[in-house]
Write a protein that holds these residues in place. Structure first.
Motif, short mmCIF file in Angstrom:
data_model
loop_
_atom_site.label_atom_id
_atom_site.label_comp_id
_atom_site.label_asym_id
_atom_site.label_seq_id
_atom_site.Cartn_x
_atom_site.Cartn_y
_atom_site.Cartn_z
N ARG A 47 0.86 -1.18 0.00
CA ARG A 47 0.00 0.00 0.00
C ARG A 47 0.90 1.23 0.00
O ARG A 47 1.80 1.33 0.83
CB ARG A 47 -0.90 0.00 1.24
CG ARG A 47 -1.65 1.31 1.43
CD ARG A 47 -2.58 1.26 2.62
NE ARG A 47 -2.92 2.58 3.09
CZ ARG A 47 -3.72 2.84 4.11
NH1 ARG A 47 -4.30 1.85 4.76
NH2 ARG A 47 -3.96 4.08 4.48
N LEU A 51 0.06 7.24 -3.75
CA LEU A 51 -0.83 7.06 -4.89
C LEU A 51 -2.27 6.92 -4.40
O LEU A 51 -3.07 7.84 -4.58
CB LEU A 51 -0.41 5.83 -5.70
CG LEU A 51 -1.25 5.54 -6.94
CD1 LEU A 51 -1.21 6.69 -7.92
CD2 LEU A 51 -0.78 4.25 -7.60
N VAL A 52 -2.60 5.79 -3.83
CA VAL A 52 -3.95 5.59 -3.28
C VAL A 52 -3.85 4.83 -1.95
O VAL A 52 -3.00 3.95 -1.82
CB VAL A 52 -4.87 4.78 -4.23
CG1 VAL A 52 -5.40 5.64 -5.34
CG2 VAL A 52 -4.18 3.55 -4.77
N PRO A 53 -4.69 5.16 -1.02
CA PRO A 53 -4.62 4.48 0.28
C PRO A 53 -5.33 3.13 0.25
O PRO A 53 -6.20 2.86 1.06
CB PRO A 53 -5.31 5.47 1.22
CG PRO A 53 -6.30 6.16 0.35
CD PRO A 53 -5.68 6.24 -1.01
N MET A 54 -4.97 2.32 -0.68
CA MET A 54 -5.62 1.02 -0.83
C MET A 54 -4.58 -0.10 -0.75
O MET A 54 -3.47 0.05 -1.25
CB MET A 54 -6.35 0.93 -2.18
CG MET A 54 -7.46 1.94 -2.31
SD MET A 54 -8.17 1.90 -3.96
CE MET A 54 -9.17 0.46 -3.86
N ARG A 55 -5.01 -1.20 -0.16
CA ARG A 55 -4.12 -2.35 -0.05
C ARG A 55 -4.17 -3.15 -1.34
O ARG A 55 -5.24 -3.57 -1.78
CB ARG A 55 -4.56 -3.23 1.12
CG ARG A 55 -3.71 -4.48 1.30
CD ARG A 55 -4.20 -5.32 2.45
NE ARG A 55 -5.54 -5.83 2.22
CZ ARG A 55 -6.48 -5.90 3.16
NH1 ARG A 55 -6.24 -5.48 4.37
NH2 ARG A 55 -7.67 -6.39 2.86
N SER A 136 -3.05 0.87 -13.16
CA SER A 136 -4.43 1.30 -13.39
C SER A 136 -4.71 2.62 -12.65
O SER A 136 -5.65 3.34 -12.97
CB SER A 136 -5.42 0.23 -12.96
OG SER A 136 -5.25 -0.05 -11.60
N TRP A 137 -3.88 2.91 -11.66
CA TRP A 137 -4.02 4.18 -10.93
C TRP A 137 -3.00 5.21 -11.39
O TRP A 137 -3.20 6.40 -11.23
CB TRP A 137 -3.89 3.95 -9.42
CG TRP A 137 -5.07 3.26 -8.84
CD1 TRP A 137 -5.21 1.93 -8.60
CD2 TRP A 137 -6.31 3.86 -8.48
NE1 TRP A 137 -6.45 1.66 -8.10
CE2 TRP A 137 -7.15 2.83 -8.01
CE3 TRP A 137 -6.80 5.16 -8.49
CZ2 TRP A 137 -8.45 3.06 -7.56
CZ3 TRP A 137 -8.10 5.40 -8.05
CH2 TRP A 137 -8.90 4.35 -7.59
N ASP A 138 -1.89 4.73 -11.91
CA ASP A 138 -0.89 5.65 -12.43
C ASP A 138 -0.05 4.90 -13.47
O ASP A 138 0.78 4.06 -13.10
CB ASP A 138 0.00 6.19 -11.30
CG ASP A 138 0.93 7.30 -11.77
OD1 ASP A 138 1.13 7.42 -13.00
OD2 ASP A 138 1.47 8.03 -10.92
N HIS A 141 4.07 6.60 -13.72
CA HIS A 141 5.12 6.65 -12.70
C HIS A 141 5.22 5.33 -11.96
O HIS A 141 4.22 4.64 -11.76
CB HIS A 141 4.85 7.75 -11.67
CG HIS A 141 4.64 9.10 -12.26
ND1 HIS A 141 3.39 9.57 -12.60
CD2 HIS A 141 5.51 10.08 -12.59
CE1 HIS A 141 3.51 10.79 -13.11
NE2 HIS A 141 4.78 11.12 -13.12
N GLN A 184 5.74 15.62 -4.51
CA GLN A 184 5.19 16.30 -5.69
C GLN A 184 6.02 15.86 -6.89
O GLN A 184 7.22 16.15 -6.96
CB GLN A 184 5.28 17.81 -5.50
CG GLN A 184 4.61 18.62 -6.58
CD GLN A 184 3.18 19.01 -6.23
OE1 GLN A 184 2.94 19.62 -5.22
NE2 GLN A 184 2.25 18.63 -7.09
N ARG A 185 5.40 15.15 -7.79
CA ARG A 185 6.12 14.64 -8.96
C ARG A 185 5.75 15.47 -10.17
O ARG A 185 4.61 15.42 -10.64
CB ARG A 185 5.79 13.17 -9.18
CG ARG A 185 6.11 12.35 -7.98
CD ARG A 185 5.66 10.93 -8.15
NE ARG A 185 6.73 10.10 -8.65
CZ ARG A 185 6.67 8.77 -8.66
NH1 ARG A 185 5.60 8.15 -8.26
NH2 ARG A 185 7.69 8.07 -9.12
N ASP A 246 4.69 9.94 2.27
CA ASP A 246 3.38 9.39 2.61
C ASP A 246 3.56 7.94 3.04
O ASP A 246 4.58 7.32 2.76
CB ASP A 246 2.43 9.46 1.41
CG ASP A 246 2.09 10.88 1.02
OD1 ASP A 246 1.51 11.59 1.85
OD2 ASP A 246 2.43 11.28 -0.10
#
Lengths: 267, 348
Positions: A47, A51-55, A136-138, A141, A184-185, A246
């Motif tokens: 996780r 990016l996303v707070p998902m496991r 699928s989320w990014d 990168h 910050q990318r 993060d």
């Protein structure tokens, strides 16, 4: 299509990683040098709140090579490994987690002995770059946790019948540096960019204080000792956490098989 | 976590307040009812944004009416208010605004002039492309066949040292001016041309002539390997600053009492210049037309829209994660229109 191919190629090249701590247990007698291989099946969880707070969880495997040297009451070991896990989050979107790592350790054998149990005490240094392609989320990168850490380790051995041993170990990184993506990318597209394999994860290094980085690894298993070879089957627990910049978690439950063959003279 | 040896799963969205924060950034904050917006409509939009089945990658929704900020909510963290966000292809609309500013200053007054007439050297080996005009570049009709996925990889990762020649070396899919084909190459050529002709990049022009009058102090705009500002993507701004760009359109180019962008340019840029049947919306100069709401919108990958509803005097911003795949509900302009609909219906 071309981009997908490039991403896939990047993934394949990154598909190197993993190892087996248990491979550090070698025969108590026989040749001084052992070379071996490491295979593992991994249940991986990752996780990265950058990016996303998902496991993301799933399975994968590792392949690695190891070398150990033993003389008198000292043992040195070096393992390198590469791996890949296919992971999905709760909505089913896929990703790849790709660890690449190297571990070196040194033990004072027989540091303590009880009636049957022996404890070896030592230090280890581990370098690992865990790249996550959560496309699928990014799809532009990589997300990564690079850690170069050192700390104490301890191994215990408990003899069992028929040339077997019950083995266990714990590794506690105490000091090191970590690399994480910047908060910050600004670069729009970083995949596929080959320097991202090694160079990028080391551009933003931080001292791995306990406040921002925690890790523990442990294993328990059974070792078969032959005349010139040993085989080990073990369960490993491998955990890393950082909150810089993060939160990121990397947790693996791993089943490891290793075989080491003795080479050279007796220790 | 230690007991079950599991990494904890987290929430994608959090129900933060939708009451705008009072900040010293030129936005006047007001209650929706004071601007004749039914709060129930905004509540409905809030619920749509927080639906478990859509807008998974949404980060923020902001609404302004009559130049007053009446709704501001962040789905992940309120820290996103102060972060710079990549707006992907909504960048193109800022390129358009800079082009308008330059035209107002006497540059590029004839959009039917060819790019080669300003800058012949790159076209010496590309005679077929020498017919590409500024208007073709502004309306995605250059005819150069360079799809956007390849563009991102080749321009950002490979980084050709001479980006203009590199783009012009690509094949043609049609003669210049013949066919609309949405791609990043056209605005990027325009950006490089602006640098060549004026001696300043789009980013430099924007900094003094666009962002400063709007009170925008913090931004990032990427460059190619030759130093040209990325004309098609790569602009990062804060959410409330993005909304100011929408308000500028609504006010026909006027900000803080000053004509920042010529009114004539705003009019041209936000009226149909190209028919984009494959996408479903007509195209101005890097703006999309949404006639059913008397509106125009920018459209950035992932779900980044600055939506300007002129008839209702409303500006909205949906900000989303910029690099997610386009299959997500909420990442395309038609996905956003139901939210737009409830908000505009709440306007009395």
């Amino acid at each position: 299509m071309r981009r997908l191919c490039q991403i896939a190629c990047t993934g394949l090249i990154l598909c190197i990683g993993g190892l087996g701590f248990a491979s550090e247990s070698v025969a108590s007698n026989g040749p001084s040098h052992h070379l071996g291989y490491i295979l593992s099946a991994d249940a991986t969880q990752y996780r990265d709140d950058s990016l996303v707070p998902m496991r993301f969880s799933g399975g994968g495997g590792n392949i690695g090579l190891g070398w150990t040297f033993r003389r008198h009451r000292v043992q040195l070991a070096v393992n390198i490994g590469l791996g890949a896990s296919y992971v999905t989050e709760r909505m089913g979107n896929p990703g790849l987690v790709l660890p690449l790592w190297c571990q070196m350790s040194g033990y004072r054998l027989g540091f303590a002995r009880w009636e049957h149990m022996t404890m070896h005490l030592g230090m280890f240094w581990r370098s690992r770059i865990t790249q996550a392609m959560l496309y699928s989320w990014d799809d532009a990168h990589f997300y990564f946790l690079a850690s170069h850490v050192a700390g104490p380790s301890a191994r215990i051995e408990w003899p069992l019948p028929k040339n077997k041993k019950l083995i266990g170990a714990i590794y506690l990184p105490m000091l090191g540096i970590i690399g994480r993506p910047p908060a910050q990318r600004f670069v729009k597209q970083e995949i596929p960019n080959w320097d991202f394999l090694i160079v990028k994860p080391h551009e933003n290094m931080e001292l791995a204080t306990f406040a921002i980085y925690r890790s523990v690894a442990a294993d328990v298993g059974v070792m078969w000792e032959g005349k010139r070879s040993t085989m080990t089957f073990a369960y490993e627990f491998d955990f890393e956490y950082s909150n810089h910049p993060d939160t990121v978690y990397y947790l693996v439950h791993r089943l490891v098989f290793t075989q080491f063959i003795g080479i050279g003279g007796d220790s | 976590m230690w007991i079950c040896a599991c990494v904890p799963d987290g929430s994608l969205k959090h129900r933060h307040t939708s009451t705008p924060a009072v900040r010293d950034d030129n936005w006047i904050v007001d209650l929706p009812q004071n601007q004749n917006i039914d709060s129930a409509g905004l509540d409905a939009a809030y619920e749509m944004l927080h639906s478990p089945d859509a807008f998974h990658n949404a980060l923020a929704l902001l609404v302004a009416r009559n130049n007053r900020l009446v709704f501001e909510t962040y789905t992940r963290t309120e820290a996103d208010r102060d972060r710079l966000h990549h707006i992907q292809s909504s960048t193109k609309s800022f390129t358009s605004l800079v082009m308008g500013i330059l035209q107002g200053r006497g540059y590029f007054t004839d959009l039917n002039a060819t790019m080669a007439s300003y800058w012949p050297e790159p076209f010496e080996n590309e005679p077929q492309k020498s017919a590409i005009t500024l208007r073709h570049l502004l309306t995605m009709r250059s005819g150069i066949d360079f799809n956007n996925d390849d563009f991102s990889v080749e321009m950002y990762v490979d980084g050709p040292k001479n980006p203009v020649s590199y783009i012009l070396s690509k094949p043609m899919y049609a003669a210049p001016g013949q066919q609309f084909y949405y791609r990043d190459a056209d605005p990027h050529l325009l950006s490089a041309l602006i640098t060549h002709v004026t001696g300043k990049t789009i980013s430099m022009w924007a900094s003094k002539q666009l962002f400063a009058p709007l009170g925008i102090q913090s931004y990032f705009w990427g460059e190619d390997a030759a130093g040209n500002t990325m004309g098609a993507s790569g602009l990062f701004l804060k959410p409330r600053d993005l909304l100011k760009a929408g308000q500028l359109l609504l006010d026909n180019g006027v900000a803080n009492g000053r004509q920042v962008v010529p009114k004539e340019w705003i009019a041209q840029a936000t009226t149909k210049q190209s028919e984009a049947k494959s996408i479903g919306f007509d195209f101005g100069y890097y703006y999309w037309m949404v006639p059913e709401y008397g509106a125009i919108s920018t459209w950035g990958h992932g779900g980044n829209f600055i939506f300007v509803a002129r008839e209702h005097n409303v500006v909205m911003l949906l900000l989303s994660m910029p690099d997610t795949d386009d299959k997500r509900i909420g990442s395309k302009l038609p996905d956003f229109l139901p939210v737009v609909d409830v908000i505009l219906k709440a306007c009395r």
